[in-house]
Design a protein around this motif. Sequence first.
Motif, short mmCIF file in Angstrom:
data_model
loop_
_atom_site.label_atom_id
_atom_site.label_comp_id
_atom_site.label_asym_id
_atom_site.label_seq_id
_atom_site.Cartn_x
_atom_site.Cartn_y
_atom_site.Cartn_z
N GLU A 68 0.83 -1.20 0.00
CA GLU A 68 0.00 0.00 0.00
C GLU A 68 0.87 1.26 0.00
O GLU A 68 1.89 1.31 0.68
CB GLU A 68 -0.89 0.05 1.25
CG GLU A 68 -1.96 -0.99 1.30
CD GLU A 68 -2.87 -0.82 2.50
OE1 GLU A 68 -2.97 0.31 3.04
OE2 GLU A 68 -3.48 -1.82 2.91
N LEU A 69 0.42 2.23 -0.73
CA LEU A 69 0.98 3.57 -0.68
C LEU A 69 0.04 4.36 0.23
O LEU A 69 -1.12 4.59 -0.13
CB LEU A 69 1.06 4.19 -2.07
CG LEU A 69 1.64 5.58 -2.19
CD1 LEU A 69 3.06 5.63 -1.67
CD2 LEU A 69 1.58 6.05 -3.63
N ALA A 70 0.50 4.69 1.42
CA ALA A 70 -0.37 5.34 2.41
C ALA A 70 -0.79 6.73 1.93
O ALA A 70 0.01 7.47 1.38
CB ALA A 70 0.33 5.44 3.75
N GLY A 71 -2.05 7.06 2.16
CA GLY A 71 -2.55 8.37 1.76
C GLY A 71 -1.95 9.49 2.60
O GLY A 71 -1.56 10.52 2.08
N THR A 72 -1.87 9.27 3.90
CA THR A 72 -1.32 10.27 4.82
C THR A 72 -0.55 9.54 5.92
O THR A 72 -0.79 8.35 6.17
CB THR A 72 -2.43 11.11 5.49
OG1 THR A 72 -3.20 10.26 6.35
CG2 THR A 72 -3.34 11.77 4.45
N PRO A 73 0.33 10.24 6.62
CA PRO A 73 0.99 9.61 7.77
C PRO A 73 -0.02 9.13 8.82
O PRO A 73 0.18 8.10 9.46
CB PRO A 73 1.88 10.72 8.33
CG PRO A 73 2.11 11.65 7.19
CD PRO A 73 0.86 11.58 6.36
#
Length: 138
Positions: A68-73
């Motif tokens: 997954e590429l995280a949307g936000t920290p």
Amino acid sequence: MQDGCWPFHLFGANFATESEAKKFVFEQWEPEPPESVSEAEYISWEDRNPTWRLAEELGFSMDSDFVELAGTPQDVIAQIRSQSERALVSSRVGEFTHFIMVGSNAIWGDRRSTSTQVEPLVRLPESTATITYLGLFN
């Protein structure tokens, strides 16, 4: 994973755009050739596809379904069970534009191994020229 927290390796990275990040993190496919191409040309296309920079840099065989590429920290922090691990990620959010989560079950083969046998992984992922390894969480 009864509490909804899955074990994952976390990487931080700096990409200029979301598009650049996606090209690194996810498998990339050339357009499929038309049915009119020869069998040799089609086999050549299959051999070239997909390319996957993340897996290539890490040197592992991986399952893209668990990357997954995280949307936000905050999306990353919300998936971490331990308060101390949450604090570690929180302390480093300003260093990176993007976070990459790779499920611990996504890595199944070490491309650096010289063995021809299927063997358990003996090394953890590590930082590369593009990404910084932040650790195994949960």
